[in-house]
Design a protein around this motif. Structure first.
Motif, PDB file in Angstrom:
ATOM      1  N   PHE A   4      16.180  -1.792 -45.667  1.00  0.00           N
ATOM      2  CA  PHE A   4      14.675  -1.780 -45.165  1.00  0.00           C
ATOM      3  C   PHE A   4      13.763  -0.419 -45.830  1.00  0.00           C
ATOM      4  O   PHE A   4      14.446   0.321 -46.378  1.00  0.00           O
ATOM      5  CB  PHE A   4      14.353  -1.540 -43.709  1.00  0.00           C
ATOM      6  CG  PHE A   4      14.771  -0.346 -42.949  1.00  0.00           C
ATOM      7  CD1 PHE A   4      13.704   0.309 -42.279  1.00  0.00           C
ATOM      8  CD2 PHE A   4      16.079   0.302 -43.075  1.00  0.00           C
ATOM      9  CE1 PHE A   4      14.009   1.570 -41.469  1.00  0.00           C
ATOM     10  CE2 PHE A   4      16.294   1.491 -42.303  1.00  0.00           C
ATOM     11  CZ  PHE A   4      15.255   2.043 -41.806  1.00  0.00           C
ATOM     12  N   ILE A   5      12.578  -0.514 -46.285  1.00  0.00           N
ATOM     13  CA  ILE A   5      11.859   0.644 -46.850  1.00  0.00           C
ATOM     14  C   ILE A   5      11.028   1.082 -45.632  1.00  0.00           C
ATOM     15  O   ILE A   5      10.321   0.499 -44.898  1.00  0.00           O
ATOM     16  CB  ILE A   5      10.735  -0.012 -47.740  1.00  0.00           C
ATOM     17  CG1 ILE A   5      11.820  -0.755 -48.989  1.00  0.00           C
ATOM     18  CG2 ILE A   5       9.947   1.127 -48.609  1.00  0.00           C
ATOM     19  CD1 ILE A   5      11.098  -1.598 -49.807  1.00  0.00           C
TER      20      ILE A   5
ATOM     21  N   VAL B  69      12.942  -3.485 -32.037  1.00  0.00           N
ATOM     22  CA  VAL B  69      12.456  -4.086 -30.972  1.00  0.00           C
ATOM     23  C   VAL B  69      11.544  -5.150 -31.268  1.00  0.00           C
ATOM     24  O   VAL B  69      11.284  -6.310 -30.304  1.00  0.00           O
ATOM     25  CB  VAL B  69      11.808  -3.210 -29.926  1.00  0.00           C
ATOM     26  CG1 VAL B  69      12.892  -1.967 -29.526  1.00  0.00           C
ATOM     27  CG2 VAL B  69      10.606  -2.530 -30.513  1.00  0.00           C
ATOM     28  N   ALA B  70      11.142  -5.499 -32.379  1.00  0.00           N
ATOM     29  CA  ALA B  70      10.244  -6.663 -32.673  1.00  0.00           C
ATOM     30  C   ALA B  70       9.980  -6.789 -34.450  1.00  0.00           C
ATOM     31  O   ALA B  70      10.294  -5.789 -35.217  1.00  0.00           O
ATOM     32  CB  ALA B  70       8.727  -6.603 -32.199  1.00  0.00           C
ATOM     33  N   ARG B  71       9.649  -7.885 -34.522  1.00  0.00           N
ATOM     34  CA  ARG B  71       9.399  -8.023 -36.125  1.00  0.00           C
ATOM     35  C   ARG B  71       8.223  -8.967 -36.138  1.00  0.00           C
ATOM     36  O   ARG B  71       8.017  -9.716 -35.532  1.00  0.00           O
ATOM     37  CB  ARG B  71      10.564  -9.271 -36.596  1.00  0.00           C
ATOM     38  CG  ARG B  71      11.990  -8.519 -36.720  1.00  0.00           C
ATOM     39  CD  ARG B  71      13.066  -9.563 -37.119  1.00  0.00           C
ATOM     40  NE  ARG B  71      14.394  -9.045 -37.211  1.00  0.00           N
ATOM     41  CZ  ARG B  71      14.703  -8.678 -38.346  1.00  0.00           C
ATOM     42  NH1 ARG B  71      13.956  -8.567 -39.340  1.00  0.00           N
ATOM     43  NH2 ARG B  71      15.851  -8.118 -38.455  1.00  0.00           N
ATOM     44  N   PHE B  72       7.417  -8.711 -37.428  1.00  0.00           N
ATOM     45  CA  PHE B  72       6.388  -9.258 -37.771  1.00  0.00           C
ATOM     46  C   PHE B  72       6.092  -9.647 -39.027  1.00  0.00           C
ATOM     47  O   PHE B  72       6.712  -9.033 -39.949  1.00  0.00           O
ATOM     48  CB  PHE B  72       4.841  -8.311 -37.476  1.00  0.00           C
ATOM     49  CG  PHE B  72       4.967  -7.828 -35.822  1.00  0.00           C
ATOM     50  CD1 PHE B  72       4.410  -8.537 -34.881  1.00  0.00           C
ATOM     51  CD2 PHE B  72       5.627  -6.751 -35.359  1.00  0.00           C
ATOM     52  CE1 PHE B  72       4.170  -8.439 -33.572  1.00  0.00           C
ATOM     53  CE2 PHE B  72       5.730  -6.408 -33.877  1.00  0.00           C
ATOM     54  CZ  PHE B  72       4.819  -7.021 -33.072  1.00  0.00           C
TER      55      PHE B  72
ATOM     56  N   GLY C  65       9.052  -0.161 -40.434  1.00  0.00           N
ATOM     57  CA  GLY C  65       9.772  -0.392 -42.003  1.00  0.00           C
ATOM     58  C   GLY C  65       9.423  -1.827 -42.559  1.00  0.00           C
ATOM     59  O   GLY C  65       9.132  -2.773 -41.684  1.00  0.00           O
ATOM     60  N   ILE C  66      10.106  -1.989 -43.534  1.00  0.00           N
ATOM     61  CA  ILE C  66       9.850  -3.521 -44.294  1.00  0.00           C
ATOM     62  C   ILE C  66      11.335  -3.942 -44.752  1.00  0.00           C
ATOM     63  O   ILE C  66      12.000  -3.152 -45.501  1.00  0.00           O
ATOM     64  CB  ILE C  66       8.822  -3.554 -45.675  1.00  0.00           C
ATOM     65  CG1 ILE C  66       7.552  -2.952 -45.371  1.00  0.00           C
ATOM     66  CG2 ILE C  66       8.901  -4.988 -46.101  1.00  0.00           C
ATOM     67  CD1 ILE C  66       6.688  -4.070 -44.501  1.00  0.00           C
ATOM     68  N   GLN C  67      11.713  -4.884 -43.942  1.00  0.00           N
ATOM     69  CA  GLN C  67      12.961  -5.650 -44.332  1.00  0.00           C
ATOM     70  C   GLN C  67      12.874  -5.862 -45.794  1.00  0.00           C
ATOM     71  O   GLN C  67      12.235  -6.766 -46.422  1.00  0.00           O
ATOM     72  CB  GLN C  67      13.416  -6.796 -43.493  1.00  0.00           C
ATOM     73  CG  GLN C  67      14.789  -7.330 -43.816  1.00  0.00           C
ATOM     74  CD  GLN C  67      15.135  -8.390 -42.931  1.00  0.00           C
ATOM     75  OE1 GLN C  67      15.320  -8.041 -41.613  1.00  0.00           O
ATOM     76  NE2 GLN C  67      15.554  -9.471 -43.332  1.00  0.00           N
ATOM     77  N   CYS C  68      14.428  -5.768 -46.804  1.00  0.00           N
ATOM     78  CA  CYS C  68      14.526  -6.131 -47.902  1.00  0.00           C
ATOM     79  C   CYS C  68      15.944  -6.283 -48.331  1.00  0.00           C
ATOM     80  O   CYS C  68      16.625  -6.103 -47.214  1.00  0.00           O
ATOM     81  CB  CYS C  68      13.873  -5.155 -48.878  1.00  0.00           C
ATOM     82  SG  CYS C  68      14.643  -3.416 -48.679  1.00  0.00           S
ATOM     83  N   ALA C  69      16.399  -6.602 -49.243  1.00  0.00           N
ATOM     84  CA  ALA C  69      17.648  -6.911 -49.721  1.00  0.00           C
ATOM     85  C   ALA C  69      18.558  -7.803 -48.982  1.00  0.00           C
ATOM     86  O   ALA C  69      19.541  -7.478 -48.420  1.00  0.00           O
ATOM     87  CB  ALA C  69      18.373  -5.564 -50.025  1.00  0.00           C
ATOM     88  N   SER C  70      17.938  -8.987 -48.528  1.00  0.00           N
ATOM     89  CA  SER C  70      18.451  -9.797 -47.726  1.00  0.00           C
ATOM     90  C   SER C  70      19.045  -9.433 -46.236  1.00  0.00           C
ATOM     91  O   SER C  70      19.886  -9.915 -45.814  1.00  0.00           O
ATOM     92  CB  SER C  70      19.696 -10.617 -48.489  1.00  0.00           C
ATOM     93  OG  SER C  70      19.135 -11.334 -49.673  1.00  0.00           O
TER      94      SER C  70
ATOM     95  N   ASP D  76      13.181 -11.227 -45.279  1.00  0.00           N
ATOM     96  CA  ASP D  76      12.568 -10.127 -46.030  1.00  0.00           C
ATOM     97  C   ASP D  76      11.227 -10.088 -46.136  1.00  0.00           C
ATOM     98  O   ASP D  76      10.452 -11.206 -45.995  1.00  0.00           O
ATOM     99  CB  ASP D  76      13.309 -10.147 -47.392  1.00  0.00           C
ATOM    100  CG  ASP D  76      14.819  -9.850 -47.777  1.00  0.00           C
ATOM    101  OD1 ASP D  76      15.291  -9.416 -46.662  1.00  0.00           O
ATOM    102  OD2 ASP D  76      15.032  -9.902 -48.876  1.00  0.00           O
ATOM    103  N   GLY D  77      10.507  -8.728 -46.100  1.00  0.00           N
ATOM    104  CA  GLY D  77       9.211  -8.798 -46.083  1.00  0.00           C
ATOM    105  C   GLY D  77       8.354  -8.773 -44.753  1.00  0.00           C
ATOM    106  O   GLY D  77       7.346  -8.669 -44.715  1.00  0.00           O
ATOM    107  N   GLN D  78       9.261  -8.726 -43.721  1.00  0.00           N
ATOM    108  CA  GLN D  78       8.817  -8.593 -42.355  1.00  0.00           C
ATOM    109  C   GLN D  78       8.696  -7.174 -42.126  1.00  0.00           C
ATOM    110  O   GLN D  78       9.567  -6.151 -42.475  1.00  0.00           O
ATOM    111  CB  GLN D  78       9.868  -9.295 -41.365  1.00  0.00           C
ATOM    112  CG  GLN D  78      10.036 -10.545 -41.428  1.00  0.00           C
ATOM    113  CD  GLN D  78      10.997 -11.357 -40.493  1.00  0.00           C
ATOM    114  OE1 GLN D  78      11.923 -10.436 -39.953  1.00  0.00           O
ATOM    115  NE2 GLN D  78      10.644 -12.407 -40.007  1.00  0.00           N
ATOM    116  N   VAL D  79       7.778  -6.799 -41.238  1.00  0.00           N
ATOM    117  CA  VAL D  79       7.465  -5.489 -40.605  1.00  0.00           C
ATOM    118  C   VAL D  79       8.514  -5.535 -39.480  1.00  0.00           C
ATOM    119  O   VAL D  79       8.295  -6.259 -38.660  1.00  0.00           O
ATOM    120  CB  VAL D  79       6.011  -5.426 -40.097  1.00  0.00           C
ATOM    121  CG1 VAL D  79       6.071  -3.999 -39.370  1.00  0.00           C
ATOM    122  CG2 VAL D  79       5.162  -5.458 -41.448  1.00  0.00           C
ATOM    123  N   LEU D  80       9.351  -4.320 -39.491  1.00  0.00           N
ATOM    124  CA  LEU D  80      10.433  -3.988 -38.431  1.00  0.00           C
ATOM    125  C   LEU D  80       9.821  -2.925 -37.553  1.00  0.00           C
ATOM    126  O   LEU D  80       9.410  -1.848 -38.159  1.00  0.00           O
ATOM    127  CB  LEU D  80      11.549  -3.633 -38.957  1.00  0.00           C
ATOM    128  CG  LEU D  80      12.288  -4.551 -40.113  1.00  0.00           C
ATOM    129  CD1 LEU D  80      13.656  -4.049 -40.664  1.00  0.00           C
ATOM    130  CD2 LEU D  80      12.516  -5.934 -39.335  1.00  0.00           C
TER     131      LEU D  80
END
Length: 146
Positions: free
Chosen positions: A110-111, A133-136, A101-106, A83-87
């Motif tokens: 995403f937001i 394709v990537a996470r940051f 987007g931003i991953q959330c809720a385990s 959670d909190g990663q940029v997708l």
């Protein structure tokens, strides 16, 4: 609150912000990049580089993955979902990767900002997940919530 939890909380504060291409003002308007830019300003400070022109089309083709390259310059690639990663999404097979987007809720949600709904928290369903394709991760996060 941990840094990643603060990012999710801040992204949730943007919920209901209407969609406006190239905008980044909570409550007034944002696109998907504008959401990330707003979180950056709140968590990290000034934006690291000027914003180039970009098209609102998720179907835009080309070889220059400008958004991906910019993320690589300013964020840390992540390989284990959290959670909190940029997708970063590629929404069409031959198109550029240009949705965020931003991953959330385990990892179940995403937001993100999309044209019809604005900033929303949505299920990270299989059709969305397979387009990642990537996470940051944001750089060292400072709790600077507005």
């Amino acid at each position: 609150m941990s840094g990643q939890a603060a990012i999710v909380a801040h992204a949730q504060h943007w919920s209901g912000t209407p969609y406006h291409h190239r905008a980044s003002l909570r409550g007034a308007g944002a696109d998907c990049l504008g959401l990330i830019r707003g979180i950056w300003r709140a968590q990290c400070g000034a934006e690291p580089e000027p914003l180039p022109d970009y098209s609102p089309s998720w179907a835009e083709a080309g070889r220059d993955e400008a958004l991906w390259q910019a993320l690589m310059r300013h964020m840390t690639p992540a390989f284990v979902p959290a959670d909190g990663q940029v997708l970063l999404f590629r929404l069409q097979s031959r198109a550029l990767a240009k949705h965020l987007g931003i991953q959330c809720a385990s990892g179940a949600q995403f937001i993100h900002a999309c044209p019809r709904a604005g900033v929303v928290q949505a299920p990270l369903s299989a059709p969305w997940a397979r387009r990642i394709v990537a996470r940051f991760t944001f750089p060292a996060v400072f709790d600077r919530m507005e």
